[in-house]
Design a protein around this motif. Structure first.
Motif, PDB file in Angstrom:
ATOM      1  N   GLY A 318       0.452  -1.354   0.143  1.00 50.31           N
ATOM      2  CA  GLY A 318       0.115  -0.340  -0.225  1.00 50.31           C
ATOM      3  C   GLY A 318       0.983   1.512  -0.532  1.00 50.31           C
ATOM      4  O   GLY A 318       0.745   2.218  -0.537  1.00 50.31           O
ATOM      5  N   GLY A 376      -9.155  -8.958  -3.175  1.00 52.93           N
ATOM      6  CA  GLY A 376      -9.835  -8.155  -4.026  1.00 52.93           C
ATOM      7  C   GLY A 376      -8.761  -7.055  -4.528  1.00 52.93           C
ATOM      8  O   GLY A 376      -8.550  -5.790  -4.715  1.00 52.93           O
ATOM      9  N   VAL A 377      -7.830  -7.306  -4.034  1.00 49.37           N
ATOM     10  CA  VAL A 377      -6.609  -6.232  -4.379  1.00 49.37           C
ATOM     11  C   VAL A 377      -6.311  -5.484  -5.653  1.00 49.37           C
ATOM     12  O   VAL A 377      -6.444  -4.375  -5.602  1.00 49.37           O
ATOM     13  CB  VAL A 377      -4.893  -7.204  -4.286  1.00 49.37           C
ATOM     14  N   GLU A 379      -9.049  -5.959  -8.050  1.00 52.97           N
ATOM     15  CA  GLU A 379     -10.085  -4.904  -8.304  1.00 52.97           C
ATOM     16  C   GLU A 379      -9.728  -3.349  -7.388  1.00 52.97           C
ATOM     17  O   GLU A 379     -10.402  -2.111  -7.857  1.00 52.97           O
ATOM     18  CB  GLU A 379     -11.066  -5.601  -7.142  1.00 52.97           C
ATOM     19  N   ASP A 380      -9.161  -3.015  -6.263  1.00 53.85           N
ATOM     20  CA  ASP A 380      -9.074  -2.662  -5.505  1.00 53.85           C
ATOM     21  C   ASP A 380      -8.198  -1.127  -6.316  1.00 53.85           C
ATOM     22  O   ASP A 380      -8.320   0.010  -6.341  1.00 53.85           O
ATOM     23  CB  ASP A 380      -8.794  -2.451  -4.280  1.00 53.85           C
ATOM     24  N   LEU A 381      -6.705  -1.939  -6.612  1.00 56.08           N
ATOM     25  CA  LEU A 381      -5.906  -1.296  -7.400  1.00 56.08           C
ATOM     26  C   LEU A 381      -7.061  -0.327  -8.584  1.00 56.08           C
ATOM     27  O   LEU A 381      -6.480   0.782  -9.150  1.00 56.08           O
ATOM     28  CB  LEU A 381      -4.667  -1.793  -7.826  1.00 56.08           C
ATOM     29  N   ARG A 383     -10.170   0.001  -9.239  1.00 55.59           N
ATOM     30  CA  ARG A 383     -10.977   1.135  -8.258  1.00 55.59           C
ATOM     31  C   ARG A 383     -10.397   2.360  -8.169  1.00 55.59           C
ATOM     32  O   ARG A 383     -11.169   3.826  -8.503  1.00 55.59           O
ATOM     33  CB  ARG A 383     -11.229   1.083  -7.297  1.00 55.59           C
ATOM     34  N   ARG A 384      -8.910   2.441  -7.669  1.00 62.31           N
ATOM     35  CA  ARG A 384      -7.663   3.489  -7.267  1.00 62.31           C
ATOM     36  C   ARG A 384      -6.967   4.481  -8.542  1.00 62.31           C
ATOM     37  O   ARG A 384      -7.337   5.194  -7.977  1.00 62.31           O
ATOM     38  CB  ARG A 384      -7.450   3.562  -6.440  1.00 62.31           C
ATOM     39  N   SER A 436      -9.629  -8.969 -14.439  1.00 62.13           N
ATOM     40  CA  SER A 436     -10.257  -7.809 -12.926  1.00 62.13           C
ATOM     41  C   SER A 436      -8.857  -6.603 -12.546  1.00 62.13           C
ATOM     42  O   SER A 436      -9.283  -5.696 -12.496  1.00 62.13           O
ATOM     43  CB  SER A 436      -9.697  -8.295 -11.299  1.00 62.13           C
TER      44      SER A 436
END
Ligand SMILES: [Fe+2]
Length: 531
Positions: A318, A376-377, A379-381, A383-384, A436
């Protein structure tokens, strides 16, 4: 000193690409010589217990092979546990560090002390120098700790520094070590491992032949990402000429100087000490952070410090390494962990002026099914940061009997006869990664891709060795089938070879350019040598 009379002031000094250096350790280092979080004497006891029982465990594996028993046989677990406990109870040296035995209710206990303050204590006792052309070898013994100084000297001999700058580096190590480095320099000269050139234009050559945001595959998991007029390296595993194969190879002095080096994990094909020993030392190295440890960790700081690096940056999951126009973000690395040690490791996202590149290396599902997709790593990246243009990921499909893993001694003996994933990346999983990530291009890398790499490793497929590859992958899911699956998802697939270049196109896509002629190692050598 006489050595300086052999060079002209204006000459750039370099090592010939067929000069090979290998550090010599005091005693044979165990695979865990560089692991922190446990005392070295405890590791030695764990290692010894595994060593003593190894033949019996191998006999059990042979019984499975012969059909006399099955790997899933539940009796195995108790048999190994009881033999292990019997051994430990019989030896005071092992009892001192390992607590194990069966409770009244039959539960097997196996413990050793974890201590975050413990750091490995490996010292290198010398250097072996081999001229790959003449095959002459010379040993250079260290009579005191001096590996960092040697690493600094070798790093500065990259063809971009004149004699006065090399002299400055020598002076900076102090009056105690300077004469020893001069002696090493003399040995290099005597072994015909030094070269001089009136020019220093390798860096300019790379800039002239690449575009901003190009990614150049350096072989296996090595990548050079061009950022403006600089290059970020990821997992460089380079090979000196004629070291592993009878051909010129990509080697340190033939590459532009990196602005930073990123390492994903501790495996020798990603953290190659021989390559790093010769890299320039005034560059930051970005590594996984101890903050992500469960219990044990690989001591990057100790290893890289020994090699001569002083800017070692731990990047926890992160966290970001910023640059003008973007960041490199560290992401969790799952799997390739047959014994579930969970050492800290990183994947990296390069988010650069609206274009995202994901460096996955060997990351995949763990033994218990966790992964960057499932957690969800990815998917999260997305999204960001938005969709990922290019994903670099390994397609290896390796399992290992845990007892045969280098980390077996640090894992519960009752599980030694279980199967563990050692980077098992199915087509279905990699398809999920690409979907993803919303990727446009999936690049299959980190399985060799260069003819100069050693050919005795189960994850290196040398071009030109199709039968060897067929043997290694005979029972794997067909790797090429991934291409079909991805096409249906609107993502291209490319199995990469060293010197492939991944170049952004104006429509927001990416194309693969063959760089094998422009970046042919012999040609790169000729840029400054005129050869
Ligand atoms: Fe690996």
């Amino acid at each position: 000193m006489a050595i300086w009379n052999s060079f002209r002031d204006d000459d750039y000094l370099s090592l010939v690409p067929w000069a090979r250096f290998d550090l010599v350790s005091e005693g044979a280092p165990s695979p865990f010589s560089f692991v922190g979080g446990v005392a070295p004497e405890v590791v030695a006891s764990l290692h010894e217990a595994h060593r003593v029982l190894n033949n019996s465990v191998e006999a059990a594996i042979t019984d499975v092979f012969e059909g006399r028993s099955a790997l899933q046989d539940p009796a195995f677990r108790a048999l190994v546990e009881d033999a292990y406990a019997e051994l430990v109870q019989s030896r005071a040296d092992l009892r001192q560090h390992i607590r194990c035995g069966r409770d009244f209710d039959g539960t097997f206990r196996w413990e050793f002390p974890i201590d975050p303050s413990q750091r490995p204590r490996v010292k290198f006792s010398g250097l072996q120098l081999v001229n790959g052309l003449t095959k002459q070898a010379t040993s250079f013994d260290f009579d005191r700790p001096m590996t960092p100084a040697v690493g600094k000297l070798l790093g500065v001999l990259d063809g971009t520094h004149r004699m006065a700058e090399v002299q400055q580096v020598l002076a900076s190590v102090g009056p105690d070590l300077e004469p020893r480095l001069v002696h090493l320099l003399e040995a290099l000269k005597e072994q015909q491992c030094m070269a001089t050139s009136a020019r220093s234009s390798v860096g300019a050559y790379w800039l002239a032949n690449t575009h901003d945001r190009d990614v150049v595959h350096l072989g296996h998991a090595g990548l050079a990402y061009r950022l403006g007029d600089e290059f970020l390296f990821f997992d460089p595993w380079l090979v000196p000429w004629f070291a592993e194969a009878p051909m010129p190879s990509l080697w340190c002095g033939l590459l532009p100087k990196p602005a930073a080096i990123f390492l994903t994990h501790e495996h020798g094909d990603h953290l190659d000490r021989r390559t790093l020993l010769q890299m320039p030392k005034d560059v930051p190295v970005i590594v996984p952070s101890r903050r992500n440890r469960r219990a044990l960790y690989y001591d990057y700081r100790m290893v890289l410090g020994e090699l001569g690096f002083s800017q070692i940056i731990e990047l926890a999951h992160g966290e970001r390494w910023p640059f003008d126009g973007g960041v490199v973000e560290a992401l969790p690395f799952f799997g390739e962990d047959p014994c579930d040690l969970e050492l800290p490791r990183n994947c990296y996202l390069v988010a650069d002026r609206g274009r995202n590149t994901l460096v996955q290396a060997d990351s995949g599902p763990t033994n218990d099914g966790r992964s960057a997709v499932k957690e969800g790593v990815i998917e999260d990246l997305v999204r960001r940061n938005g969709p990922v243009l290019t994903v670099f990921a390994s397609q290896q499909q390796l399992f290992e009997v845990r007892a045969r893993s280098v980390s077996a001694c640090l894992s519960p003996p009752g599980r030694w006869l279980e199967r563990g994933e050692n980077g098992y990346l199915t087509n279905a999983y990699l398809e999920q990664v690409a979907v993803s990530a919303k990727a446009r291009l999936f690049v299959s890398y980190a399985t060799g891709g260069a003819a100069w790499l050693p050919d005795n490793l189960p994850f290196v497929f040398g071009p030109g060795r199709p039968a060897g590859r067929a043997l290694l992958t005979a029972y794997w899911e067909p790797m090429e089938r991934l291409g079909e699956l991805l096409r249906l998802q609107g993502c291209s697939y490319h199995y990469s070879r060293a010197l492939d270049v991944f170049r952004a196109t104006p429509d927001g896509g990416v194309q693969v350019v063959d760089g094998s002629e422009r970046f042919d190692p012999s040609r790169l050598f000729g840029v400054d040598s005129g050869g």
